[in-house]
Design a protein around this motif. Structure first.
Motif, PDB file in Angstrom:
ATOM      1  N   GLY A  72      -0.811  32.620 -23.721  1.00 30.53           N
ATOM      2  CA  GLY A  72      -2.558  33.079 -23.566  1.00 30.53           C
ATOM      3  C   GLY A  72      -3.137  31.759 -22.523  1.00 30.53           C
ATOM      4  N   GLY A  73      -3.759  31.444 -22.503  1.00 34.49           N
ATOM      5  CA  GLY A  73      -4.752  30.781 -21.576  1.00 34.49           C
ATOM      6  C   GLY A  73      -3.655  29.352 -20.816  1.00 34.49           C
ATOM      7  N   LEU A  74      -4.419  28.986 -20.441  1.00 34.89           N
ATOM      8  CA  LEU A  74      -3.889  28.176 -18.914  1.00 34.89           C
ATOM      9  C   LEU A  74      -3.559  26.451 -19.450  1.00 34.89           C
ATOM     10  N   PRO A  75      -2.642  26.719 -18.192  1.00 37.49           N
ATOM     11  CA  PRO A  75      -2.241  25.017 -18.184  1.00 37.49           C
ATOM     12  C   PRO A  75      -3.587  23.681 -18.424  1.00 37.49           C
ATOM     13  N   PRO A  76      -3.156  23.066 -19.165  1.00 34.80           N
ATOM     14  CA  PRO A  76      -4.569  22.159 -18.900  1.00 34.80           C
ATOM     15  C   PRO A  76      -4.653  22.235 -17.948  1.00 34.80           C
ATOM     16  N   ALA A  77      -6.085  21.156 -17.690  1.00 35.50           N
ATOM     17  CA  ALA A  77      -6.208  20.976 -16.060  1.00 35.50           C
ATOM     18  C   ALA A  77      -5.540  19.338 -15.595  1.00 35.50           C
ATOM     19  N   VAL A  78      -5.600  19.203 -14.229  1.00 33.61           N
ATOM     20  CA  VAL A  78      -5.240  17.734 -14.383  1.00 33.61           C
ATOM     21  C   VAL A  78      -6.108  16.813 -13.765  1.00 33.61           C
ATOM     22  N   PRO A  79      -6.612  15.542 -14.633  1.00 32.92           N
ATOM     23  CA  PRO A  79      -7.476  15.000 -14.887  1.00 32.92           C
ATOM     24  C   PRO A  79      -8.094  14.747 -13.668  1.00 32.92           C
ATOM     25  N   ARG A 131       3.122   9.126 -10.142  1.00 35.40           N
ATOM     26  CA  ARG A 131       2.211   9.696 -11.435  1.00 35.40           C
ATOM     27  C   ARG A 131       1.536  10.976 -11.559  1.00 35.40           C
ATOM     28  N   LEU A 132       0.664  11.375 -10.389  1.00 32.02           N
ATOM     29  CA  LEU A 132       0.648  13.092 -10.083  1.00 32.02           C
ATOM     30  C   LEU A 132       1.328  14.206 -10.310  1.00 32.02           C
ATOM     31  N   LEU A 133       2.491  13.563 -10.297  1.00 30.69           N
ATOM     32  CA  LEU A 133       3.302  14.806 -10.064  1.00 30.69           C
ATOM     33  C   LEU A 133       4.103  15.021 -11.438  1.00 30.69           C
ATOM     34  N   HIS A 134       4.368  13.958 -12.229  1.00 33.88           N
ATOM     35  CA  HIS A 134       4.370  13.310 -13.740  1.00 33.88           C
ATOM     36  C   HIS A 134       3.507  14.168 -14.558  1.00 33.88           C
ATOM     37  N   THR A 135       2.339  14.326 -13.667  1.00 35.36           N
ATOM     38  CA  THR A 135       0.944  14.502 -14.463  1.00 35.36           C
ATOM     39  C   THR A 135       0.663  16.381 -14.588  1.00 35.36           C
ATOM     40  N   VAL A 149      -6.847  11.055 -11.965  1.00 36.00           N
ATOM     41  CA  VAL A 149      -5.398  10.926 -12.153  1.00 36.00           C
ATOM     42  C   VAL A 149      -5.080  12.117  -9.724  1.00 36.00           C
ATOM     43  N   LEU A 150      -5.689  12.292  -9.551  1.00 34.46           N
ATOM     44  CA  LEU A 150      -6.381  12.945  -8.002  1.00 34.46           C
ATOM     45  C   LEU A 150      -6.708  12.132  -7.172  1.00 34.46           C
ATOM     46  N   ALA A 151      -8.088  11.459  -7.750  1.00 34.80           N
ATOM     47  CA  ALA A 151      -8.505  10.792  -6.987  1.00 34.80           C
ATOM     48  C   ALA A 151      -8.037   9.742  -6.600  1.00 34.80           C
ATOM     49  N   ARG A 203       1.074  -1.150   0.017  1.00 30.92           N
ATOM     50  CA  ARG A 203      -0.113  -0.458  -0.309  1.00 30.92           C
ATOM     51  C   ARG A 203       0.676   1.289   0.105  1.00 30.92           C
ATOM     52  N   GLU A 204       2.104   1.399   0.766  1.00 28.15           N
ATOM     53  CA  GLU A 204       3.282   2.683   0.645  1.00 28.15           C
ATOM     54  C   GLU A 204       3.468   2.064  -0.434  1.00 28.15           C
ATOM     55  N   ARG A 205       4.126   1.323  -1.931  1.00 32.74           N
ATOM     56  CA  ARG A 205       4.331   1.797  -2.667  1.00 32.74           C
ATOM     57  C   ARG A 205       3.532   2.226  -3.567  1.00 32.74           C
ATOM     58  N   THR A 206       2.103   1.914  -3.605  1.00 31.27           N
ATOM     59  CA  THR A 206       0.863   2.128  -4.460  1.00 31.27           C
ATOM     60  C   THR A 206       1.124   3.678  -3.999  1.00 31.27           C
ATOM     61  N   ALA A 207       1.541   4.268  -2.870  1.00 30.28           N
ATOM     62  CA  ALA A 207       0.726   5.506  -2.345  1.00 30.28           C
ATOM     63  C   ALA A 207       2.645   6.158  -2.902  1.00 30.28           C
TER      64      ALA A 207
END
Length: 78
Positions: free
Chosen positions: A37-44, A19-23, A47-49, A9-13
């Motif tokens: 111009g514009g904003l960077p794309p939103a993180v899906p 993956r979140l950091l790289h995204t 990925v956060l969930a 579980r720690e390894r998975t976390a």
């Protein structure tokens, strides 16, 4: 320094966090729309969930010191 083995579980976390950091890095490295111009794309949201769920399952939610110790042992350059 003593090295402890991570639980699954720690390894998975840690992997989900990486993956979140790289995204996030990729999102900010990619300009949305015309140059300058514009904003960077939103993180899906998925990925956060994933990262939040993995941290909670590993008992690391709200325990940043322990989590970053695990992250440092898994991926020292982060």
């Amino acid at each position: 320094m003593q090295t402890a083995l991570m639980t699954d579980r720690e390894r998975t976390a840690v992997q989900a966090y990486l993956r979140l950091l790289h995204t996030v890095r990729a999102a900010f490295d990619t300009a949305a729309g015309p140059p300058g111009g514009g904003l960077p794309p939103a993180v899906p949201p998925s990925v956060l969930a994933e990262a939040e769920q993995a941290l909670a399952q590993a008992g690391l939610a709200g325990n940043e010191e322990e989590f970053f110790r695990l992250l440092q042992s898994w991926c020292p350059e982060t």
